[in-house]
Design a protein around this motif. Structure first.
Motif: not given
Length: 542
Positions: A436-440, A470-478, A500-502
C-alpha cells in the motif's frame, strides 16, 4: 631674420604650463624679443585652439587685442587656471613614498627624487640633500646597495650616489661577462583570487578570471564560448580547468603522503636549478627490506678500507660524519665549505659539514675525487661523480624480484585491488516496498553556489561511470546531499529517509560482527583493509 629654437603649440592635455612658460621665456631671451605686444602675439599664435578659446572667455568682452590685455596678464590667467595648488604635506608624502622601480637605473631614480623634492620646499640646500639621501637609501630596492650604504659611517649625498652607481656598473659589467646579479628589484608576484569556503580564515584580494586566468572579473571575460579540452565543458580554458587542478592537487597530496611512509635509507641526488648558487638536492626514496642488502663496493679512502653503497641516482658522493672522523683512523683531512644544498625526498634539509679531496683506490684503479661529508650516521654513497672516474665491475650485480605470496595474490585478483570502479558480481539487490506504499517525489534542495559546479561535475562523472542514468519521468525522487571531502571534491549522498526508507520493510536478520567473521576464517594474522564507498557499487534489480 633667423630665430633660435622652436616653440611648439601648447597642449593642456599633455603639457605642463609652468614648464611651457619657462621655455617660452627662454625663447624670447634667445631671440631678443622684449616687446610685450610681440610677446603676446607669439603666445597667442603658439597655443592650441582650446587654449585660445579659454583666453577669450577669461578676458573682458573676449578681446585679446585690447590695450589692457598684456602678455603678463595672459600668463597670469593661464597660470591660475592650469596650475592647481597642492598641499605641501601631499608633496612630501609622495616624496617619502617613492621607491626605485623595477629596471629603473640609479640615475633615473635620483632624478625622480629631485623632481619630487622641488615642491616639498626643503629651503636649505643641506636639508634638501639630506632628505634625498635618506629617501634614496630607504627606497633603493637593492639589498646589496642598501647594505653597503648603511655600512658607511659618514655618508653624504654625493658619496651615496657615487657608491650606488659604482655597484650598479659592476653588476652590469658582470652580467656581460656571464655572471649573475646579486639581487635587485624583484618582479611583483601576481596573487590569484580564490573563493573561500565558510571556514576559510584568509583570502587574497587580487582578482583572477576563472575562465582564462586574466586579471578581470569572469562576467567581463570574452572567452565565454571556448571549450575546455580536459573536461569538455564550455566557458573556460584547459589551463584554468578546476577539475584538472583539483585532480593534480589530489595526486600531489597522495604522493606526499606515500613518500612519508617510505624508509629513510634510500637516496636520489639531483641539481636544484632554482637556487642562485650551485646546489644539490639530496632526496631519499628507497624501500628497505630486511631480507635483502644494498650493493656495496669496497674501496680505500686515503688507504683506509670503507664500504660505499653504490647509488647511480646520486649526483655526488657522500660519507657520514662517523666515517670521516673515526678516532681509530688517522687524522682526517681539512674540510672546505660547500655551496651544495642537500635535502631528503620529503624536503627535510641535510646538514653538510663540508667537502674535501680524497685518494680513492678500487681494485687496481686510483683517482683523486671530491667527497661531501654530511652530519649523522647515514650510509656512505658512491654517486655518479665517482662513477665517471672509476669503472665499477657490474657483471656481478643481479636484480631479483621475489615472487611472494602477497604478489601472487595481487596479480591473481588484479581487478579487485585496482583503482578502477568495481561492481559486486553474482548478486543483485532488491528493494522491497509495502503493497500500500505510495510513491514520494521530493524536489531537489537548493545547492550552495560554491558547491554548484562541483555537484554538476560529480553528476557527470557518475553518469560516465554508469552508476546513474538520466530518466524523463519517475514517481520516486529523493533529494541529494553534497558532502565536501578533504581533497576538495564533493561526495553525493541520497536522502532516502524521506522516500524509500519509509515505504520499505525493516530487515530483522542480525548481521554478523567483524570479529565473528575474522574468527570464522581461522587466520593467524590481522587483515587490514579499507572499503571506499566511491569505488564499489551494487547492482539493483529494476
Amino acid at each position: 631674420m633667423a630665430t633660435f629654437g622652436k616653440i611648439k603649440p601648447f597642449n593642456p592635455l599633455v603639457d605642463d604650463w609652468t614648464i611651457y612658460q619657462e621655455k617660452l621665456q627662454f625663447f624670447f631671451t634667445a631671440n631678443g624679443i622684449s616687446d610685450a605686444v610681440k610677446q603676446r602675439s607669439i603666445l597667442l599664435t603658439s597655443c592650441s585652439d582650446s587654449t585660445y578659446k579659454l583666453l577669450r572667455s577669461l578676458v573682458p568682452d573676449g578681446k585679446l587685442d585690447a590695450e589692457g590685455v598684456t602678455y603678463a596678464s595672459l600668463v597670469e590667467l593661464l597660470q591660475s587656471h592650469y596650475t592647481k595648488k597642492q598641499s605641501i604635506i601631499v608633496h612630501r608624502f609622495n616624496f617619502n613614498c617613492r621607491s626605485r622601480k623595477t629596471d629603473e637605473s640609479i640615475a633615473e631614480y635620483v632624478a625622480a627624487l629631485r623632481e619630487l623634492a622641488l615642491n616639498c620646499k626643503f629651503e636649505k640646500k643641506k636639508l634638501l640633500e639630506e632628505m634625498i639621501r635618506d629617501r634614496f637609501v630607504c627606497g633603493v630596492n637593492h639589498t646589496g646597495i642598501q647594505r653597503k650604504l648603511l655600512s658607511e659611517g659618514d655618508l653624504t649625498y654625493n658619496d651615496a650616489i657615487k657608491l650606488a652607481q659604482t655597484i650598479e656598473a659592476s653588476e652590469r659589467d658582470s652580467k656581460k661577462l656571464g655572471g649573475g646579479s646579486t639581487g635587485g628589484p624583484a618582479p611583483a608576484k601576481i596573487l590569484n583570487y580564490t573563493t573561500p569556503f565558510k571556514n576559510s580564515k584568509k583570502s587574497t584580494t587580487t582578482i583572477s578570471c576563472y575562465r582564462c586566468g586574466g586579471p578581470h572579473l569572469a562576467n567581463k571575460c570574452k572567452h565565454t564560448e571556448v571549450m575546455c579540452n580536459y573536461c569538455n565543458k564550455k566557458g573556460h580554458f584547459e589551463r584554468v580547468c578546476r577539475k584538472k587542478l583539483s585532480q593534480q592537487q589530489h595526486s600531489t597530496l597522495a604522493k606526499t603522503q606515500h613518500q612519508k611512509k617510505l624508509s629513510k635509507s634510500t637516496h636520489h641526488i639531483e641539481e636544484d636549478p632554482e637556487e642562485l648558487v650551485p646546489e644539490t638536492e639530496y632526496d631519499m626514496l628507497t624501500l628497505q627490506d630486511q631480507s635483502t642488502k644494498p650493493y656495496t663496493v669496497e674501496v680505500e679512502l686515503n688507504g683506509i678500507p670503507v664500504a660505499m653503497e653504490l647509488d647511480t641516482g646520486a649526483a655526488v658522493s657522500i660519507i657520514n660524519e662517523s666515517t670521516f672522523s673515526d678516532p681509530q683512523k688517522s687524522a682526517p683531512p681539512s674540510l672546505q665549505p660547500s655551496a651544495r644544498k642537500l635535502r631528503t625526498y620529503t624536503g627535510q634539509s641535510i646538514e653538510v659539514l663540508g667537502v674535501t679531496q680524497l685518494q680513492v683506490r678500487y681494485k687496481t684503479q686510483d683517482a683523486r675525487v671530491a667527497v661531501h661529508v654530511v652530519k649523522g650516521n647515514g650510509p656512505n654513497l658512491m654517486g655518479r661523480d665517482w662513477l665517471a672516474q672509476i669503472n665499477i665491475d657490474f657483471k656481478d650485480i643481479h636484480v631479483v624480484n621475489p615472487d611472494t605470496p602477497i604478489t601472487s595474490l595481487l596479480n591473481k585478483y588484479a581487478t579487485v585491488f585496482g583503482s578502477d570502479l568495481g561492481c559486486l558480481k553474482g548478486a543483485e539487490i532488491t528493494l522491497s516496498v509495502h503493497n500500500d506504499a505510495k510513491p514520494k517525489f521530493h524536489k531537489p534542495r537548493p545547492v550552495p553556489l560554491v558547491y554548484k559546479e562541483k555537484v554538476s561535475e560529480e553528476l557527470d562523472n557518475l553518469q560516465k561511470q554508469g552508476i546513474i542514468s538520466p530518466v524523463l519521468f519517475s514517481p520516486w525522487a529523493a533529494p541529494i546531499v553534497p558532502v565536501l571531502k578533504k581533497n576538495g571534491k564533493v561526495r553525493l549522498c541520497g536522502d532516502y529517509k524521506l522516500t524509500i526508507n519509509q515505504a520499505s520493510p525493516v530487515e530483522t536478520y542480525p548481521l554478523p560482527r567483524i570479529d565473528e567473521l575474522v574468527s570464522n576464517l581461522h587466520i593467524r594474522w590481522t587483515v587490514l583493509f579499507q572499503i571506499r564507498p566511491c569505488q564499489c557499487i551494487l547492482s539493483v534489480a529494476t
